[in-house]
Enzyme design. Structure first.
Site, mmCIF file in Angstrom:
data_model
loop_
_atom_site.group_PDB
_atom_site.id
_atom_site.type_symbol
_atom_site.label_atom_id
_atom_site.label_comp_id
_atom_site.label_asym_id
_atom_site.label_seq_id
_atom_site.Cartn_x
_atom_site.Cartn_y
_atom_site.Cartn_z
ATOM 1 N N ARG A 164 -30.201 -18.701 -38.160
ATOM 2 C CA ARG A 164 -29.222 -17.666 -38.755
ATOM 3 C C ARG A 164 -27.714 -17.704 -38.378
ATOM 4 N NH1 ARG A 164 -33.135 -12.378 -37.541
ATOM 5 N NH2 ARG A 164 -35.134 -13.121 -38.894
ATOM 6 N N ARG A 179 -29.608 -14.389 -28.835
ATOM 7 C CA ARG A 179 -28.977 -14.541 -30.303
ATOM 8 C C ARG A 179 -28.469 -16.029 -30.476
ATOM 9 N NH1 ARG A 179 -27.272 -10.289 -33.461
ATOM 10 N NH2 ARG A 179 -27.652 -9.113 -31.736
ATOM 11 N N GLU A 233 -34.899 -5.702 -29.070
ATOM 12 C CA GLU A 233 -35.667 -6.049 -30.040
ATOM 13 C C GLU A 233 -36.592 -7.303 -29.859
ATOM 14 O OE1 GLU A 233 -33.765 -5.932 -33.967
ATOM 15 O OE2 GLU A 233 -35.184 -7.082 -34.894
ATOM 16 N N SER A 278 -39.992 -7.044 -35.547
ATOM 17 C CA SER A 278 -39.821 -5.934 -36.444
ATOM 18 C C SER A 278 -40.570 -6.030 -37.538
ATOM 19 C CB SER A 278 -38.376 -6.518 -37.055
ATOM 20 O OG SER A 278 -37.523 -5.367 -37.880
ATOM 21 N N ARG A 281 -36.867 -14.867 -27.537
ATOM 22 C CA ARG A 281 -36.679 -13.640 -26.871
ATOM 23 C C ARG A 281 -37.913 -13.484 -26.009
ATOM 24 N NH1 ARG A 281 -33.317 -9.474 -30.604
ATOM 25 N NH2 ARG A 281 -31.706 -10.886 -30.991
#
Length: 435
Positions: free
Chosen positions: A261, A276, A348, A351, A390
């Site tokens: 990403r 991130r 988070e 999802s 994560r």
RNA sequence: GGAGAGAUGGCUGAGUCUGGCUGAAGGCGCUCGCCUGGAAAGCGAGUAGACGGGGCAAAACCUCGUCUCGUGGGUUCAAAUCCCACUCUCUCCGCCA
């Protein structure tokens, strides 16, 4: 993508949905273009009908007949006009397509109205937040102290927002996605897929990354190919332009992949640690289901993802996304947020979304409900099961000990030759009890 | 990278040289019906999708029309069929983990 006919007949519903989601799109322009298109279509189709009829008659009368000589000139004229109309029509079709691709999915009625993450609703929470007799460290400090995560060298090799792992750290990463895949394939009935990590523009459009979110993706220079931001893209596109049989459904897939990403627009956010990254590992769950089952399937999917955190002993909560935080493609979405003690926040980690027929329409994924029945769009769902980087962060932080070591969750120990702790210098090789 | 072959409906496979009711023969599969105590076999019928108009309150459905034979362009009154470009698949050679 929404059905053009639906948009035409329910513009107010679409407008309200956009407003709830806080999305902008040129609905008025779309409706105007649609009207224009249908007017043009009517005219050009009449001309084509005429040409088809006369051409048939020329064929019957003979190409050298009086009739043919007379009509050829006339039809040449007609053909020129058709060509003109067709060009206009092609432009407007393209325009409509683009406008339609930029309309967000309709939120499900149960989605709470809201503007940002503040308005998300906690559905349930699981696990005990660990109590520490010392000040817990952030995972990047733990990783550094244990010499299992190296950010500076990843920066040298590649750049910012990359990390590399050594020894038990690399093993932890690998153990996690193996564990997740084993769980979902053995216990939850998913079929394992190992997909390509590069996909074409059609695939990116099918799941909704394109055209709206092009800047979030890495595109490979001089090609039509993109690095996948999630395995959702290749796996959902497995059945692009296919008609599935009703009795094949539901289809469950679980896929490990690296995810890439660009994180455009996230400058300065989460600059430290594993939260991130431009590249991270994830096990993704993807479902193709009948429309009437999709909301139940979302609940099951979420439970499947939760199971990963439960077995790892990580405290988390389940959040129902409000309309403003829902995003472009989902009709309904739950986020799983894992507890990170150093920051004292939930973050988070998964999802889980029901896209209803939004992706299916873009990607042309249909099914036949029964013999002789008309094909209709499936519903697609996906959820992280879960994000590995994560999870590593969460394990390091939640399982840290005062002496700087980190307890390995029970379910991962088979992947560590039975070692139960990571401490500086530990080598998880065979016969090493970790003592 | 070099040489060659190919892409047609759910599948298979004709049609392409010689352009003209061919949205496309035949076969397989599937659906319905007949036959049967039941089934198989046999027999008969049916069996693409998208878009637009009309019928309908609407869906299903019916009907008219247009488009679709890998994709995009060209020639022609007319293209699955002729020409050009591109994409993909396969075979052989080379290179390569």
């Amino acid at each position: 993508m929404l059905d053009l006919k639906f948009v035409r007949e329910n513009p107010e519903t679409v407008r309200q949905a956009m407003q709830k989601k806080g999305e902008e799109a040129d609905l008025a322009g779309l409706l105007t273009s649609d009207r224009e298109r249908r007017d043009l279509l009517k005219e050009v189709e009449e001309l084509k009908q005429l040409r088809n009829r006369v051409s048939r008659e020329i064929g019957k009368a003979g190409a050298d007949s009086e009739y043919a000589r007379e009509k050829k000139l006339e039809m040449k004229e007609v053909s020129a006009r058709i060509k003109d109309y067709d060009e206009k029509l092609r432009d407007i079709d393209l325009q409509i397509e683009q406008l339609l691709l930029n309309l967000p999915n309709l939120p499900d009625p149960v989605v709470p109205h809201g503007y940002d993450e503040e308005d998300n609703v906690e559905i349930r929470a699981w696990g005990e937040k660990p109590e520490f007799t010392f000040t817990p460290l952030a995972h990047w400090d733990i990783g550094d102290n244990l010499d299992i995560i190296d950010v500076p060298r990843a920066g040298k090799i590649t750049g910012s927002r990359f990390a590399l792992y050594y020894g038990a750290g690399a093993r932890l990463e690998r153990a996690l996605f193996n564990f997740m895949l084993d769980l979902h394939t053995n216990e939850h009935g998913y079929r394992e897929v190992f997909p390509p990590f590069l996909v074409n523009a059609a695939s990116m459009t099918g799941t909704g990354q394109l055209p709206k979110f092009a800047e979030d993706a890495f595109k490979v220079e001089n090609t039509d190919l993109y690095l996948i931001p999630t395995a959702e893209v290749p796996v959902t596109n497995l059945h692009r332009d296919e008609i599935l049989e009703g009795d094949q459904l539901p289809l469950y897939y679980a896929a490990y992949s690296a995810c890439f990403r660009a994180e455009a627009g996230a400058h300065g956010r989460d600059t430290r640690g594993l939260i991130r990254q431009h590249q991270f590992n994830k096990v993704e769950l993807v479902k193709f289901v009948k429309p009437e089952d999709s909301m139940d399937e979302l609940e099951k999917l979420t439970r499947d993802a939760e199971k990963v955190l439960q077995l790892l002993g990580l405290p988390y909560r389940v959040m129902l996304m409000c309309s403003g935080d829902l995003g472009f493609a989902p009709a309904k979405k739950y986020d799983l947020e894992v507890w990170l003690p150093a920051a004292g926040t939930y973050r988070e980690i998964s999802s889980c979304s029901n896209f209803t027929d939004f992706q299916a329409r873009r990607a042309g994924i249909r099914y036949r409900p029964g013999e002789g029945q008309k094909a209709q769009f499936v519903h697609t769902l996906n959820g992280s099961g879960v994000a590995v980087g994560r999870t590593v962060a969460a394990i390091l932080e939640n399982n840290q000990q005062e002496d700087g070591s980190v307890v390995i969750p029970e379910v991962l120990r088979p992947y560590f030759n039975g070692i139960d702790k990571i401490y500086r210098g530990v080598v998880p090789r065979k016969g090493n009890s970790g003592k």
